[in-house]
Design a protein around this motif. Sequence first.
Motif, PDB file in Angstrom:
ATOM      1  N   SER A  25      42.673  31.457  62.519  1.00 45.13           N
ATOM      2  CA  SER A  25      43.120  32.414  61.507  1.00 45.13           C
ATOM      3  C   SER A  25      43.095  33.811  62.118  1.00 45.13           C
ATOM      4  CB  SER A  25      42.198  32.365  60.286  1.00 45.13           C
ATOM      5  OG  SER A  25      42.256  31.102  59.662  1.00 45.13           O
ATOM      6  N   TYR A  26      44.131  34.580  61.836  1.00 44.46           N
ATOM      7  CA  TYR A  26      44.306  35.868  62.503  1.00 44.46           C
ATOM      8  C   TYR A  26      44.178  37.038  61.539  1.00 44.46           C
ATOM      9  CZ  TYR A  26      46.204  33.134  66.373  1.00 44.46           C
ATOM     10  OH  TYR A  26      46.365  32.234  67.390  1.00 44.46           O
ATOM     11  N   ARG A  27      43.776  38.163  62.094  1.00 39.04           N
ATOM     12  CA  ARG A  27      43.818  39.424  61.362  1.00 39.04           C
ATOM     13  C   ARG A  27      44.024  40.539  62.381  1.00 39.04           C
ATOM     14  NH1 ARG A  27      37.935  38.694  61.226  1.00 39.04           N
ATOM     15  NH2 ARG A  27      36.844  40.509  62.056  1.00 39.04           N
ATOM     16  N   THR A  28      44.516  41.668  61.925  1.00 42.36           N
ATOM     17  CA  THR A  28      44.638  42.824  62.808  1.00 42.36           C
ATOM     18  C   THR A  28      43.385  43.681  62.685  1.00 42.36           C
ATOM     19  OG1 THR A  28      45.895  43.964  61.075  1.00 42.36           O
ATOM     20  CG2 THR A  28      47.150  42.909  62.834  1.00 42.36           C
ATOM     21  N   VAL A  29      43.003  44.280  63.793  1.00 42.95           N
ATOM     22  CA  VAL A  29      41.820  45.141  63.847  1.00 42.95           C
ATOM     23  C   VAL A  29      42.258  46.486  64.425  1.00 42.95           C
ATOM     24  CG1 VAL A  29      39.531  45.470  64.850  1.00 42.95           C
ATOM     25  CG2 VAL A  29      40.281  43.167  64.190  1.00 42.95           C
ATOM     26  N   ARG A  30      41.940  47.547  63.706  1.00 46.14           N
ATOM     27  CA  ARG A  30      42.285  48.897  64.184  1.00 46.14           C
ATOM     28  C   ARG A  30      41.143  49.447  65.039  1.00 46.14           C
ATOM     29  NH1 ARG A  30      43.580  51.608  58.560  1.00 46.14           N
ATOM     30  NH2 ARG A  30      42.194  49.936  57.834  1.00 46.14           N
ATOM     31  N   ILE A  31      41.492  49.947  66.212  1.00 45.93           N
ATOM     32  CA  ILE A  31      40.506  50.411  67.187  1.00 45.93           C
ATOM     33  C   ILE A  31      40.301  51.918  67.036  1.00 45.93           C
ATOM     34  CG2 ILE A  31      39.907  50.562  69.634  1.00 45.93           C
ATOM     35  CD1 ILE A  31      40.101  47.689  68.609  1.00 45.93           C
ATOM     36  N   ASN A  32      39.070  52.309  66.727  1.00 50.00           N
ATOM     37  CA  ASN A  32      38.717  53.728  66.656  1.00 50.00           C
ATOM     38  C   ASN A  32      37.595  53.964  67.660  1.00 50.00           C
ATOM     39  OD1 ASN A  32      38.436  56.392  65.883  1.00 50.00           O
ATOM     40  ND2 ASN A  32      37.099  55.910  64.152  1.00 50.00           N
ATOM     41  N   SER A  33      37.961  53.949  68.925  1.00 50.40           N
ATOM     42  CA  SER A  33      36.990  54.028  70.012  1.00 50.40           C
ATOM     43  C   SER A  33      37.441  55.090  71.011  1.00 50.40           C
ATOM     44  CB  SER A  33      36.897  52.659  70.706  1.00 50.40           C
ATOM     45  OG  SER A  33      36.208  52.746  71.925  1.00 50.40           O
ATOM     46  N   LEU A  48      45.345  48.877  68.480  1.00 52.86           N
ATOM     47  CA  LEU A  48      45.574  47.798  67.521  1.00 52.86           C
ATOM     48  C   LEU A  48      45.430  46.443  68.207  1.00 52.86           C
ATOM     49  CD1 LEU A  48      46.413  47.593  64.491  1.00 52.86           C
ATOM     50  CD2 LEU A  48      48.773  47.355  65.291  1.00 52.86           C
ATOM     51  N   LEU A  49      44.587  45.593  67.626  1.00 54.32           N
ATOM     52  CA  LEU A  49      44.285  44.289  68.217  1.00 54.32           C
ATOM     53  C   LEU A  49      44.603  43.174  67.224  1.00 54.32           C
ATOM     54  CD1 LEU A  49      42.797  42.585  70.500  1.00 54.32           C
ATOM     55  CD2 LEU A  49      40.725  42.896  69.114  1.00 54.32           C
ATOM     56  N   LEU A  50      45.273  42.121  67.704  1.00 52.80           N
ATOM     57  CA  LEU A  50      45.402  40.896  66.925  1.00 52.80           C
ATOM     58  C   LEU A  50      44.239  39.998  67.331  1.00 52.80           C
ATOM     59  CD1 LEU A  50      47.132  39.195  64.940  1.00 52.80           C
ATOM     60  CD2 LEU A  50      48.211  38.164  66.953  1.00 52.80           C
ATOM     61  N   PHE A  51      43.387  39.681  66.356  1.00 56.93           N
ATOM     62  CA  PHE A  51      42.186  38.891  66.621  1.00 56.93           C
ATOM     63  C   PHE A  51      42.256  37.585  65.855  1.00 56.93           C
ATOM     64  CE2 PHE A  51      37.810  37.796  65.153  1.00 56.93           C
ATOM     65  CZ  PHE A  51      37.312  37.372  66.378  1.00 56.93           C
ATOM     66  N   GLY A  52      41.964  36.475  66.549  1.00 58.17           N
ATOM     67  CA  GLY A  52      41.979  35.167  65.915  1.00 58.17           C
ATOM     68  C   GLY A  52      40.648  34.461  66.066  1.00 58.17           C
ATOM     69  N   ASP A  53      40.284  33.688  65.051  1.00 57.88           N
ATOM     70  CA  ASP A  53      38.994  32.992  65.049  1.00 57.88           C
ATOM     71  C   ASP A  53      39.147  31.734  64.193  1.00 57.88           C
ATOM     72  OD1 ASP A  53      36.340  32.209  64.967  1.00 57.88           O
ATOM     73  OD2 ASP A  53      35.564  34.166  64.374  1.00 57.88           O
ATOM     74  N   THR A  54      38.637  30.612  64.670  1.00 63.11           N
ATOM     75  CA  THR A  54      38.705  29.393  63.860  1.00 63.11           C
ATOM     76  C   THR A  54      37.680  29.406  62.731  1.00 63.11           C
ATOM     77  OG1 THR A  54      37.342  28.309  65.551  1.00 63.11           O
ATOM     78  CG2 THR A  54      39.705  27.865  65.603  1.00 63.11           C
ATOM     79  N   ALA A  77      32.676  40.291  69.769  1.00 63.08           N
ATOM     80  CA  ALA A  77      33.476  39.865  68.618  1.00 63.08           C
ATOM     81  C   ALA A  77      32.601  39.390  67.469  1.00 63.08           C
ATOM     82  CB  ALA A  77      34.443  38.759  69.034  1.00 63.08           C
ATOM     83  N   MET A  78      31.497  38.712  67.798  1.00 64.70           N
ATOM     84  CA  MET A  78      30.580  38.273  66.744  1.00 64.70           C
ATOM     85  C   MET A  78      29.992  39.477  66.004  1.00 64.70           C
ATOM     86  SD  MET A  78      30.827  35.034  66.952  1.00 64.70           S
ATOM     87  CE  MET A  78      32.474  35.346  67.561  1.00 64.70           C
ATOM     88  N   ASN A  79      29.663  40.518  66.741  1.00 65.62           N
ATOM     89  CA  ASN A  79      29.164  41.747  66.117  1.00 65.62           C
ATOM     90  C   ASN A  79      30.224  42.358  65.215  1.00 65.62           C
ATOM     91  OD1 ASN A  79      26.714  41.525  67.452  1.00 65.62           O
ATOM     92  ND2 ASN A  79      27.366  42.789  69.180  1.00 65.62           N
TER      93      ASN A  79
END
Length: 288
Positions: free
Chosen positions: A145-153, A197-203, A277-279
């Motif tokens: 399952s995917y979601r986008t993550v906005r990077i503020n770094s 901007l990152l596309l992140f996926g995790d089962t 990613a777990m954090n």
Amino acid sequence: MNNKTFATQPINVAVRKDFNTALLDDGTVDRSTVEQFFGTFETEYPRAVETLRSGVQTSAMLRLTIDFMTLQIIRSPLSRRLMTELLLRYSPKSDSSLRVLGVQKAAIELLRRAREGDSDAITKIGLQSSAHLAQGVSNILKHVSYRTVRINSPSKLITSDHPVAYFSVNRKRKKLVATLPNLSSRTLCFFPLASDLLLFGDTQKPSSDVLWSDRPSQIINSVSLVKNLNAITALTAERTIVSGNKRDLEKSLRSVDGKKPTQKTLFRMYSELAKAAMNMNSEHREDC
């Protein structure tokens, strides 16, 4: 890969013959499918990125970015080369086994010519592997399952001609250990859509599905995640790395100086990325 850096526009980064070509099982060449996708995608991508930056993430936009990611995997020169090397390990005695698996006669003939050193056949095997890579990647990532993550770094994401990192993880003695992607373990996937901007996926989804589609996307300031993902991107690039600024590019190159993309090295780096990613997932749960 050398460490030469230069400023340019994305359109000038690379021109490569047959980059978007696939060889079909019957021996014919498909030059149009991927080109047509990118022809449409290039007009929609800038608008999609700006929308995703605003925090909106619709199912249609996620589907578009997932399709883009999958094509980036199968058109990677590194992936094609590794698949070619794997196929060339088959001895002529294995040809009967390949027929049983449904490999077409034209593909087996290509293997025979490639074993004899035919450079054209070697190139075509790499092209033909694209279709098989697509099937394999779709199978491995079908439960992600995917979601986008906005990077503020302070540091931004870089990308390359091998821009997708995906792997499975297990816990051993309370530590996260990365392994080859497989259907029986938790699988993570990372694809930079832009420098921020990152596309992140995790089962494994967070407990509330609303986090994934019906609310603004997550904002993170994880220096660790960006640092680890950039290092993997720099190490696994075949010949081209793209960065929005010279500082992030040089930092990423220094972080992998002297390293080789061996399985042992990559799995260690994947494990560190998984920890970050777990954090990130924990922070997202706390925000809901």
